[in-house]
Design a protein around this motif. Structure first.
Motif, PDB file in Angstrom:
ATOM      1  N   CYS A  21       0.925  -1.257   0.039  1.00 21.57           N
ATOM      2  CA  CYS A  21      -0.066   0.040  -0.215  1.00 21.57           C
ATOM      3  C   CYS A  21       0.678   1.401   0.069  1.00 21.57           C
ATOM      4  N   HIS A  22       0.699   2.179  -1.052  1.00 19.86           N
ATOM      5  CA  HIS A  22       1.285   3.283  -1.193  1.00 19.86           C
ATOM      6  C   HIS A  22       0.557   4.534  -1.135  1.00 19.86           C
ATOM      7  N   GLU A  23       0.876   5.425  -0.218  1.00 21.66           N
ATOM      8  CA  GLU A  23      -0.510   6.483   0.121  1.00 21.66           C
ATOM      9  C   GLU A  23      -0.733   7.086  -1.536  1.00 21.66           C
ATOM     10  N   GLN A  24       0.033   7.362  -2.478  1.00 17.76           N
ATOM     11  CA  GLN A  24      -0.460   8.002  -3.653  1.00 17.76           C
ATOM     12  C   GLN A  24      -0.806   7.006  -4.554  1.00 17.76           C
ATOM     13  N   LEU A  25      -0.021   6.078  -4.805  1.00 20.99           N
ATOM     14  CA  LEU A  25      -0.080   5.136  -5.872  1.00 20.99           C
ATOM     15  C   LEU A  25      -0.952   3.955  -5.626  1.00 20.99           C
ATOM     16  N   GLY A  26      -1.612   3.722  -4.264  1.00 22.56           N
ATOM     17  CA  GLY A  26      -2.883   2.654  -4.305  1.00 22.56           C
ATOM     18  C   GLY A  26      -2.023   1.620  -3.706  1.00 22.56           C
ATOM     19  N   GLU A  27      -3.231   0.652  -3.853  1.00 22.05           N
ATOM     20  CA  GLU A  27      -2.758  -0.668  -3.156  1.00 22.05           C
ATOM     21  C   GLU A  27      -2.629  -1.875  -4.484  1.00 22.05           C
ATOM     22  N   PHE A  28      -1.666  -2.608  -4.168  1.00 18.28           N
ATOM     23  CA  PHE A  28      -1.114  -3.796  -5.335  1.00 18.28           C
ATOM     24  C   PHE A  28      -0.855  -5.164  -4.545  1.00 18.28           C
ATOM     25  N   VAL A  29      -0.719  -5.953  -5.171  1.00 20.99           N
ATOM     26  CA  VAL A  29      -0.296  -7.490  -4.720  1.00 20.99           C
ATOM     27  C   VAL A  29       0.912  -7.961  -5.727  1.00 20.99           C
ATOM     28  N   PHE A  30       2.009  -8.181  -4.953  1.00 22.26           N
ATOM     29  CA  PHE A  30       3.203  -8.515  -5.853  1.00 22.26           C
ATOM     30  C   PHE A  30       3.772  -9.966  -5.269  1.00 22.26           C
ATOM     31  N   SER A  31       4.537 -10.558  -6.204  1.00 27.67           N
ATOM     32  CA  SER A  31       5.255 -11.471  -5.600  1.00 27.67           C
ATOM     33  C   SER A  31       6.736 -11.091  -5.037  1.00 27.67           C
ATOM     34  N   THR A  32       7.095 -11.853  -4.209  1.00 28.79           N
ATOM     35  CA  THR A  32       8.536 -11.588  -3.640  1.00 28.79           C
ATOM     36  C   THR A  32       9.504 -12.270  -4.355  1.00 28.79           C
ATOM     37  N   ARG A  33      10.956 -11.799  -4.311  1.00 25.75           N
ATOM     38  CA  ARG A  33      11.913 -12.756  -4.806  1.00 25.75           C
ATOM     39  C   ARG A  33      12.755 -13.026  -3.663  1.00 25.75           C
ATOM     40  N   ASP A  34      12.959 -12.354  -2.881  1.00 22.07           N
ATOM     41  CA  ASP A  34      13.885 -12.686  -1.648  1.00 22.07           C
ATOM     42  C   ASP A  34      13.628 -11.832  -0.649  1.00 22.07           C
ATOM     43  N   ILE A  35      14.205 -12.330   0.745  1.00 23.56           N
ATOM     44  CA  ILE A  35      13.885 -11.569   1.761  1.00 23.56           C
ATOM     45  C   ILE A  35      15.279 -11.649   2.768  1.00 23.56           C
ATOM     46  N   SER A  36      15.601 -10.759   3.490  1.00 27.10           N
ATOM     47  CA  SER A  36      16.661 -10.759   4.518  1.00 27.10           C
ATOM     48  C   SER A  36      16.072 -10.095   5.862  1.00 27.10           C
ATOM     49  N   ASP A  37      17.003  -9.992   6.492  1.00 25.34           N
ATOM     50  CA  ASP A  37      16.669  -9.362   8.049  1.00 25.34           C
ATOM     51  C   ASP A  37      16.569  -7.859   7.725  1.00 25.34           C
ATOM     52  N   GLY A  38      16.728  -7.205   6.537  1.00 26.12           N
ATOM     53  CA  GLY A  38      16.825  -5.889   6.279  1.00 26.12           C
ATOM     54  C   GLY A  38      15.577  -5.601   5.487  1.00 26.12           C
ATOM     55  N   GLY A  39      15.255  -6.475   4.807  1.00 26.90           N
ATOM     56  CA  GLY A  39      14.011  -5.936   3.849  1.00 26.90           C
ATOM     57  C   GLY A  39      13.574  -7.306   3.005  1.00 26.90           C
ATOM     58  N   VAL A  40      12.936  -6.783   1.610  1.00 34.71           N
ATOM     59  CA  VAL A  40      12.396  -7.568   0.965  1.00 34.71           C
ATOM     60  C   VAL A  40      12.497  -7.309  -0.360  1.00 34.71           C
ATOM     61  N   PHE A  41      12.426  -7.939  -1.617  1.00 35.80           N
ATOM     62  CA  PHE A  41      12.595  -7.566  -2.731  1.00 35.80           C
ATOM     63  C   PHE A  41      11.094  -8.055  -3.549  1.00 35.80           C
ATOM     64  N   ILE A  42      10.449  -7.141  -4.245  1.00 31.71           N
ATOM     65  CA  ILE A  42       9.199  -7.340  -4.885  1.00 31.71           C
ATOM     66  C   ILE A  42       9.340  -7.315  -6.414  1.00 31.71           C
ATOM     67  N   VAL A  43       8.649  -8.209  -7.140  1.00 32.30           N
ATOM     68  CA  VAL A  43       8.607  -8.274  -8.737  1.00 32.30           C
ATOM     69  C   VAL A  43       7.743  -7.556  -9.173  1.00 32.30           C
ATOM     70  N   VAL A  44       7.617  -6.506  -9.764  1.00 29.75           N
ATOM     71  CA  VAL A  44       6.447  -5.758 -10.280  1.00 29.75           C
ATOM     72  C   VAL A  44       5.921  -6.162 -11.610  1.00 29.75           C
ATOM     73  N   ASP A  45       6.747  -6.577 -12.408  1.00 24.60           N
ATOM     74  CA  ASP A  45       6.478  -7.013 -13.684  1.00 24.60           C
ATOM     75  C   ASP A  45       5.829  -5.528 -14.529  1.00 24.60           C
ATOM     76  N   ASN A  46       4.423  -5.814 -15.056  1.00 23.59           N
ATOM     77  CA  ASN A  46       4.021  -4.793 -15.840  1.00 23.59           C
ATOM     78  C   ASN A  46       3.021  -3.910 -15.032  1.00 23.59           C
ATOM     79  N   GLU A  47       2.957  -3.951 -13.726  1.00 22.59           N
ATOM     80  CA  GLU A  47       1.931  -3.118 -12.950  1.00 22.59           C
ATOM     81  C   GLU A  47       2.405  -1.701 -13.019  1.00 22.59           C
ATOM     82  N   PRO A  48       1.291  -0.904 -12.978  1.00 21.93           N
ATOM     83  CA  PRO A  48       1.831   0.600 -12.953  1.00 21.93           C
ATOM     84  C   PRO A  48       2.296   1.028 -11.515  1.00 21.93           C
ATOM     85  N   PHE A  49       3.095   0.498 -11.077  1.00 21.12           N
ATOM     86  CA  PHE A  49       3.637   0.844  -9.732  1.00 21.12           C
ATOM     87  C   PHE A  49       4.939   1.508  -9.713  1.00 21.12           C
TER      88      PHE A  49
END
Length: 92
Positions: A21-49
């Motif tokens: 959820c982004h305040e201006q861009l709205g709500e999206f559902v994505f897949s993650t590629r990896d995770i760590s103790d510091g964060g996560v990588f999301i795969v966006v593909d062709n979404e307008p995000f």
């Protein structure tokens, strides 16, 4: 770790669905590629995000038997296929 690799945390491959959820861009559902103790990588593909680096988002894992907590994260990296999100301070 390679000399030019600036990663602080070890990454673990993980595919999960997350709601972002982004305040201006709205709500999206994505897949993650990896995770760590510091964060996560999301795969966006062709979404307008297209957030800016430094933007704050709320992220929630989907598909669990109970609702997962919403985590405050910050956009810290952009690549051709997605975004790196870092666990952040409270999003207002």
């Amino acid at each position: 770790m390679a000399v030019d690799d600036r990663r602080e945390y070890c990454r673990t491959a993980m595919s999960a669905k997350v709601k972002v959820c982004h305040e201006q861009l709205g709500e999206f559902v994505f897949s993650t590629r990896d995770i760590s103790d510091g964060g996560v990588f999301i795969v966006v593909d062709n979404e307008p995000f297209a957030p800016e680096l430094g933007d704050k988002v709320k992220v929630q894992v989907q598909g669990l038997p109970v609702p997962a907590p919403e985590l405050d994260m910050v956009v810290v990296r952009k690549t051709i296929d997605g975004f790196g999100l870092q666990f952040g301070e409270s999003v207002n």
